[in-house]
Design a protein around this motif. Structure first.
Motif, PDB file in Angstrom:
ATOM      1  N   LEU A   1      39.095  -8.956  12.976  1.00  0.00           N
ATOM      2  CA  LEU A   1      40.522  -8.647  12.974  1.00  0.00           C
ATOM      3  C   LEU A   1      41.290  -9.943  13.198  1.00  0.00           C
ATOM      4  O   LEU A   1      40.976 -10.701  14.115  1.00  0.00           O
TER       5      LEU A   1
ATOM      6  N   THR B   1      37.687  -8.156  17.136  1.00  0.00           N
ATOM      7  CA  THR B   1      36.931  -7.216  16.305  1.00  0.00           C
ATOM      8  C   THR B   1      37.415  -5.798  16.572  1.00  0.00           C
ATOM      9  O   THR B   1      37.831  -5.458  17.683  1.00  0.00           O
ATOM     10  N   ARG B   2      37.343  -4.998  15.537  1.00  0.00           N
ATOM     11  CA  ARG B   2      37.653  -3.571  15.633  1.00  0.00           C
ATOM     12  C   ARG B   2      36.576  -2.847  14.835  1.00  0.00           C
ATOM     13  O   ARG B   2      36.426  -3.093  13.651  1.00  0.00           O
TER      14      ARG B   2
ATOM     15  N   GLN C   1      39.440  -5.447  26.063  1.00  0.00           N
ATOM     16  CA  GLN C   1      38.262  -4.852  25.465  1.00  0.00           C
ATOM     17  C   GLN C   1      38.246  -3.376  25.825  1.00  0.00           C
ATOM     18  O   GLN C   1      38.346  -3.008  26.993  1.00  0.00           O
TER      19      GLN C   1
ATOM     20  N   ASP D   1      35.624   0.417  20.828  1.00  0.00           N
ATOM     21  CA  ASP D   1      35.031  -0.331  19.714  1.00  0.00           C
ATOM     22  C   ASP D   1      35.820  -1.569  19.325  1.00  0.00           C
ATOM     23  O   ASP D   1      35.681  -2.075  18.223  1.00  0.00           O
ATOM     24  N   ARG D   2      36.658  -2.079  20.222  1.00  0.00           N
ATOM     25  CA  ARG D   2      37.419  -3.272  19.854  1.00  0.00           C
ATOM     26  C   ARG D   2      37.576  -4.252  21.014  1.00  0.00           C
ATOM     27  O   ARG D   2      37.617  -3.863  22.177  1.00  0.00           O
ATOM     28  N   CYS D   3      37.667  -5.502  20.623  1.00  0.00           N
ATOM     29  CA  CYS D   3      37.951  -6.587  21.549  1.00  0.00           C
ATOM     30  C   CYS D   3      39.035  -7.431  20.888  1.00  0.00           C
ATOM     31  O   CYS D   3      38.871  -7.872  19.751  1.00  0.00           O
ATOM     32  N   THR D   4      40.149  -7.591  21.574  1.00  0.00           N
ATOM     33  CA  THR D   4      41.289  -8.292  20.982  1.00  0.00           C
ATOM     34  C   THR D   4      41.807  -9.353  21.936  1.00  0.00           C
ATOM     35  O   THR D   4      41.983  -9.107  23.120  1.00  0.00           O
TER      36      THR D   4
ATOM     37  N   ASN E   1      33.465  -3.354  14.955  1.00  0.00           N
ATOM     38  CA  ASN E   1      32.569  -4.428  14.510  1.00  0.00           C
ATOM     39  C   ASN E   1      33.047  -5.149  13.255  1.00  0.00           C
ATOM     40  O   ASN E   1      32.270  -5.819  12.588  1.00  0.00           O
TER      41      ASN E   1
END
Length: 128
Positions: A101, A95-96, A58, A61-64, A98
């Motif tokens: 992804l 998410t990237r 994280q 602006d992204r959580c992968t 919001n």
């Protein structure tokens, strides 16, 4: 240590040169190899993985979440892919900005390492 040559779009004939030079490869399998790509998808649907590595990251602006799975059954791979030892699937989800992804990539490699090692190798060479 790995002596590794990284190439995202490598023709089969180049694989022999990589192996002959004493190096290893990790090659992304894309839509320009439709039969191979379909074979890899089928293998990962039908067989349990040899090894799995899951990592979550994280930042800003992204959580992968990345899930790397490997198989070592090479019976259906054309002999032109010299030295192939592993089939690799990398699933990215999250998410990237919001926005959802989701991506799945497949690779072939001449290295015989586990999913955690492939996760590190692939992550260090590919920008998400």
């Amino acid at each position: 240590m790995f002596a590794s040559v990284w190439m995202r779009y490598t023709p089969k004939k180049t694989v022999g040169q990589i192996i002959a030079s004493g190096n290893h490869y990790v090659i992304a399998v894309k839509a320009n190899q439709p039969k191979l790509l379909a074979y890899l998808r089928t293998q990962f649907e039908q067989m349990p993985p040899l090894s799995v590595d899951i990592q979550t990251e994280q930042c800003r602006d992204r959580c992968t979440q990345r899930t790397v799975s490997i198989l070592d059954t090479m019976a259906g791979i054309e002999p032109h892919w010299l030295g192939v030892q592993r089939m690799i699937r990398v699933e990215r989800a999250g998410t990237r900005a919001n926005q959802p992804l989701s991506e799945t990539m497949f690779y072939l490699s001449s290295l015989a390492v586990d999913a955690a090692d492939f996760a590190q190798l692939i992550r260090s060479r590919v920008a998400d």
